[in-house]
Design an enzyme around this catalytic site. Structure first.
Site, PDB file in Angstrom:
ATOM      1  N   GLY A  59       0.764  -1.264  -0.146  1.00 32.16           N
ATOM      2  CA  GLY A  59      -0.012   0.003  -0.097  1.00 32.16           C
ATOM      3  C   GLY A  59       0.933   1.204   0.075  1.00 32.16           C
ATOM      4  O   GLY A  59       1.858   1.160  -0.531  1.00 32.16           O
ATOM      5  N   CYS A  60       0.263   2.236   0.340  1.00 31.00           N
ATOM      6  CA  CYS A  60       0.878   3.658   0.411  1.00 31.00           C
ATOM      7  C   CYS A  60       2.220   3.492   1.365  1.00 31.00           C
ATOM      8  O   CYS A  60       2.228   3.320   2.255  1.00 31.00           O
ATOM      9  CB  CYS A  60      -0.089   4.741   0.854  1.00 31.00           C
ATOM     10  SG  CYS A  60       0.778   6.207   1.028  1.00 31.00           S
ATOM     11  N   PHE A  61       3.344   3.931   0.483  1.00 32.81           N
ATOM     12  CA  PHE A  61       4.566   3.828   1.254  1.00 32.81           C
ATOM     13  C   PHE A  61       4.758   4.734   2.620  1.00 32.81           C
ATOM     14  O   PHE A  61       5.518   4.469   3.438  1.00 32.81           O
ATOM     15  CB  PHE A  61       5.763   4.027   0.349  1.00 32.81           C
ATOM     16  CG  PHE A  61       6.019   4.976  -0.536  1.00 32.81           C
ATOM     17  CD1 PHE A  61       5.266   6.407  -0.342  1.00 32.81           C
ATOM     18  CD2 PHE A  61       6.532   4.880  -1.684  1.00 32.81           C
ATOM     19  CE1 PHE A  61       5.156   7.508  -1.199  1.00 32.81           C
ATOM     20  CE2 PHE A  61       6.659   6.207  -2.639  1.00 32.81           C
ATOM     21  CZ  PHE A  61       6.127   7.307  -2.427  1.00 32.81           C
TER      22      PHE A  61
END
Length: 230
Positions: A59-61
């Protein structure tokens, strides 16, 4: 091995909030306005050479970086891109799905304090590995779940843990869709993405998605946390 059964369904309520920028430069502008240069504490490469590395995408880093940075034995985490063949990708290219890369993290860790097996447990315990090309409100192959391995030993550790999760029916009838891929190349993301959660606490995505995700992880993995992360 520790296995967490807590679902991440509440993230589905945040579909209107996304890690993906709403326009070509809006996200970067927010980051530059809110970032505090005094919080830039990344270690230089020379200080990290003695540590092992591991690579994950879930997912979003911004979220993933913050989670791994809270784990004892982890010395540094970088946000970046991996899993594709395109060279030197930019955030704009990756976030809009114009490459085959996923948002990923590079984890530097001390194997005498935390093992690769435990990092794999952190990886699976901090996201939903059953959602294809999606994590919470973020959709697209750039947010897919990937556990990278650098050798056969790491590959076996990852696969054995997946087998254990499936054997114990942790996710019910939902199959695990995490990709298990050989590590090839990691491209570090632009500077304003590094330590983004720490440097931008008032960002709406950070408040509504990233921090709650981090707090759920902390609740389930208290014994894995650094002293200052409790």
């Amino acid at each position: 091995m520790k296995i967490v059964r807590t679902p991440f369904l509440m993230l589905l309520l945040l579909a209107s909030i996304s890690c993906q920028p709403k326009n070509k430069s809006g996200k970067q502008e927010v980051a530059q306005k809110e970032s505090d240069p005094h919080l830039e504490t990344k270690l230089i490469s020379g200080q990290l050479q003695k540590y092992e590395t591991a690579y994950f995408a879930s997912g979003c880093f911004w979220c993933v970086e913050a989670i791994f940075e809270s784990v004892k034995g982890v010395k540094e985490v970088y946000s970046g891109y991996s899993g594709g063949s395109e060279k030197n990708p930019t955030y704009e290219q990756v976030s809009y799905g114009r490459t085959h890369h996923a948002e990923a993290v590079e984890v530097y860790y001390d194997p005498e304090v935390i093992s690769f097996t435990q990092l794999v447990q952190v990886f699976f315990g901090s996201h939903d590995p059953t959602t294809l090309n999606r994590q919470g409100p973020d959709r697209g192959a750039q947010y897919r779940s990937i556990a990278f391995y650098k050798n056969d030993r790491e590959k076996k550790i990852i696969q054995d843990y997946i087998d254990k999760l499936e054997t114990e029916n942790i996710y019910g009838n939902r199959p695990i869709v995490t990709e298990v891929e050989p590590f090839e190349k990691f491209y570090k993301a632009e500077e304003y993405h590094q330590d983004y959660e720490k440097r931008n606490p008032n960002n709406s995505y950070i408040r509504n998605v990233s921090i709650p995700r981090l707090n759920r992880f902390k609740k389930n993995f208290e014994s894995y946390l650094k002293e200052d992360a409790h």
